[in-house]
Design a protein around this motif. Structure first.
Motif, PDB file in Angstrom:
ATOM      1  N   ARG A  43      -7.795   3.485  -1.245  1.00 18.11           N
ATOM      2  CA  ARG A  43      -7.510   3.583   0.186  1.00 18.11           C
ATOM      3  C   ARG A  43      -7.860   2.269   0.870  1.00 18.11           C
ATOM      4  NH1 ARG A  43      -8.919   8.681  -1.428  1.00 18.11           N
ATOM      5  NH2 ARG A  43      -7.565  10.369  -0.668  1.00 18.11           N
ATOM      6  N   ASP A  44      -6.965   1.824   1.750  1.00 15.58           N
ATOM      7  CA  ASP A  44      -7.123   0.551   2.430  1.00 15.58           C
ATOM      8  C   ASP A  44      -7.105   0.796   3.937  1.00 15.58           C
ATOM      9  OD1 ASP A  44      -7.316  -2.334   2.066  1.00 15.58           O
ATOM     10  OD2 ASP A  44      -5.379  -2.423   3.071  1.00 15.58           O
ATOM     11  N   PRO A  45      -7.995   0.180   4.691  1.00 20.70           N
ATOM     12  CA  PRO A  45      -7.982   0.388   6.149  1.00 20.70           C
ATOM     13  C   PRO A  45      -6.748  -0.230   6.787  1.00 20.70           C
ATOM     14  CG  PRO A  45      -9.538  -1.338   5.544  1.00 20.70           C
ATOM     15  CD  PRO A  45      -9.072  -0.725   4.260  1.00 20.70           C
ATOM     16  N   ALA A  52       3.613  -7.682   8.821  1.00 19.67           N
ATOM     17  CA  ALA A  52       3.792  -6.983   7.550  1.00 19.67           C
ATOM     18  C   ALA A  52       3.624  -5.474   7.704  1.00 19.67           C
ATOM     19  CB  ALA A  52       2.785  -7.507   6.519  1.00 19.67           C
ATOM     20  N   PRO A  53       4.368  -4.674   6.910  1.00 22.60           N
ATOM     21  CA  PRO A  53       4.071  -3.244   6.843  1.00 22.60           C
ATOM     22  C   PRO A  53       2.649  -3.064   6.309  1.00 22.60           C
ATOM     23  CG  PRO A  53       6.161  -3.776   5.764  1.00 22.60           C
ATOM     24  CD  PRO A  53       5.467  -5.072   6.019  1.00 22.60           C
ATOM     25  N   ASP A  54       1.961  -2.030   6.751  1.00 20.83           N
ATOM     26  CA  ASP A  54       0.546  -1.872   6.427  1.00 20.83           C
ATOM     27  C   ASP A  54       0.334  -0.779   5.382  1.00 20.83           C
ATOM     28  OD1 ASP A  54      -2.160  -2.031   6.387  1.00 20.83           O
ATOM     29  OD2 ASP A  54      -2.476  -1.483   8.476  1.00 20.83           O
ATOM     30  N   LEU A  55      -0.059  -1.180   4.177  1.00 20.76           N
ATOM     31  CA  LEU A  55      -0.402  -0.230   3.125  1.00 20.76           C
ATOM     32  C   LEU A  55      -1.791   0.349   3.393  1.00 20.76           C
ATOM     33  CD1 LEU A  55       0.795  -2.255   0.010  1.00 20.76           C
ATOM     34  CD2 LEU A  55       1.546   0.075   0.555  1.00 20.76           C
ATOM     35  N   VAL A  56      -1.907   1.684   3.337  1.00 17.34           N
ATOM     36  CA  VAL A  56      -3.202   2.315   3.563  1.00 17.34           C
ATOM     37  C   VAL A  56      -3.671   3.153   2.369  1.00 17.34           C
ATOM     38  CG1 VAL A  56      -2.958   2.361   6.067  1.00 17.34           C
ATOM     39  CG2 VAL A  56      -2.103   4.293   4.719  1.00 17.34           C
ATOM     40  N   ARG A  57      -2.778   3.396   1.407  1.00 10.65           N
ATOM     41  CA  ARG A  57      -3.168   4.195   0.244  1.00 10.65           C
ATOM     42  C   ARG A  57      -2.243   3.900  -0.930  1.00 10.65           C
ATOM     43  NH1 ARG A  57      -2.155   9.075  -2.394  1.00 10.65           N
ATOM     44  NH2 ARG A  57      -3.986  10.313  -2.993  1.00 10.65           N
ATOM     45  N   VAL A  58      -2.833   3.764  -2.111  1.00 10.63           N
ATOM     46  CA  VAL A  58      -2.069   3.547  -3.343  1.00 10.63           C
ATOM     47  C   VAL A  58      -2.628   4.479  -4.407  1.00 10.63           C
ATOM     48  CG1 VAL A  58      -1.306   1.887  -5.080  1.00 10.63           C
ATOM     49  CG2 VAL A  58      -1.783   1.112  -2.752  1.00 10.63           C
ATOM     50  N   GLN A  59      -1.752   5.172  -5.106  1.00 10.05           N
ATOM     51  CA  GLN A  59      -2.173   6.047  -6.205  1.00 10.05           C
ATOM     52  C   GLN A  59      -1.349   5.741  -7.443  1.00 10.05           C
ATOM     53  OE1 GLN A  59      -2.815  10.359  -5.579  1.00 10.05           O
ATOM     54  NE2 GLN A  59      -1.449  10.710  -7.306  1.00 10.05           N
ATOM     55  N   LEU A  60      -2.016   5.659  -8.588  1.00  5.21           N
ATOM     56  CA  LEU A  60      -1.317   5.417  -9.853  1.00  5.21           C
ATOM     57  C   LEU A  60      -1.865   6.376 -10.903  1.00  5.21           C
ATOM     58  CD1 LEU A  60       0.788   3.576 -11.266  1.00  5.21           C
ATOM     59  CD2 LEU A  60      -1.133   2.193 -12.067  1.00  5.21           C
ATOM     60  N   GLY A  61      -0.961   7.014 -11.634  1.00  7.61           N
ATOM     61  CA  GLY A  61      -1.367   7.948 -12.676  1.00  7.61           C
ATOM     62  C   GLY A  61      -0.220   8.230 -13.624  1.00  7.61           C
ATOM     63  N   ILE A  62      -0.416   9.210 -14.475  1.00  5.32           N
ATOM     64  CA  ILE A  62       0.616   9.670 -15.409  1.00  5.32           C
ATOM     65  C   ILE A  62       1.044  11.061 -14.985  1.00  5.32           C
ATOM     66  CG2 ILE A  62       1.195  10.181 -17.808  1.00  5.32           C
ATOM     67  CD1 ILE A  62       0.682   7.241 -17.285  1.00  5.32           C
ATOM     68  N   ALA A  75       0.955   2.897   6.951  1.00  4.10           N
ATOM     69  CA  ALA A  75       0.227   3.434   8.102  1.00  4.10           C
ATOM     70  C   ALA A  75       1.137   4.243   9.025  1.00  4.10           C
ATOM     71  CB  ALA A  75      -0.432   2.295   8.876  1.00  4.10           C
ATOM     72  N   SER A  76       2.432   3.943   9.029  1.00  2.00           N
ATOM     73  CA  SER A  76       3.375   4.655   9.896  1.00  2.00           C
ATOM     74  C   SER A  76       4.607   5.061   9.093  1.00  2.00           C
ATOM     75  CB  SER A  76       3.781   3.786  11.094  1.00  2.00           C
ATOM     76  OG  SER A  76       4.334   2.554  10.647  1.00  2.00           O
TER      77      SER A  76
END
Length: 203
Positions: A43-45, A52-62, A75-76
């Motif tokens: 999670r990113d504030p 720039a577009p604002d990334l607030v969350r990244v998830q990586l998995g299988i 964020a929006s």
């Protein structure tokens, strides 16, 4: 008088009962879930500049289908048309993936990206391999999906990135029509990365 006992009817070979099949499928599903690594979430504030577009969350998995699954949240809310550019490069949401080289100063080994198709209504997903001194090579398709107005997902085969045992990753969101560094938001902030460790059986 001696009564003869009737012998039980022989079972037909190769046919399992419905209950046996259900149990076998449940065990297989449980084994698959047990061997898949837990998704890694970062999670990113809200911190991106207006460029720039604002990334607030990244998830990586299988995923349950054995493919790599990534979810990138802004964020929006956004739609495919927001990534089109009247001139210059299109906007995109990408994953930087280090599978062979150490993250940090080295470019990522692979990029998995989503961007808008020219119609502005649908999305296209691709996996690219970085090559020293050459343009990135498109090596696979990636399936693009949406889970909310702010989140887009990417799914692609683990084989497309060389079946690694670990993936160091970071996400990037690029504003359409702008090639400047100030038009890119990353999560985690560069040069930081997050790591998804894969088990042998998850391949």
């Amino acid at each position: 008088m001696i009564r003869r006992m009737r012998a039980p009817a022989p079972q037909r070979p190769g046919r399992a009962s419905a209950a046996t099949i259900v149990v076998a499928l449940a065990l297989a599903a449980g084994a698959s879930a047990a061997t898949s690594p837990r998704p890694v979430v970062f999670r990113d504030p809200v911190d991106a500049s207006v460029r720039a577009p604002d990334l607030v969350r990244v998830q990586l998995g299988i995923g349950s289908d054995g493919r790599v699954r990534a979810a990138l949240t802004l964020a929006s809310g956004w739609v495919a048309h927001d990534l089109l550019a009247s001139k210059g490069p299109p906007g995109s949401l990408c994953l930087r993936l280090w599978t062979k080289t150490a993250p940090g100063g080295a470019p990522p080994d692979y990029l998995a990206c989503m961007t808008s198709k020219p119609d502005g209504e649908t999305m296209r997903g691709s996996v690219f391999q970085n090559r020293a001194g050459q343009r990135p090579l498109r090596v696979a398709d990636a399936e693009v999906g949406r889970t909310s107005a702010r989140t887009g997902t990417l799914r692609f085969a683990l084989a497309a990135i060389g079946n690694p045992t670990a993936i160091h990753f970071a996400a990037e969101a690029t504003k359409p029509g702008c090639a400047r560094v100030s038009c890119v938001d990353t999560a985690p902030n560069a040069p930081q990365t997050a790591t998804l460790t894969l088990k042998e059986s998850a391949r």
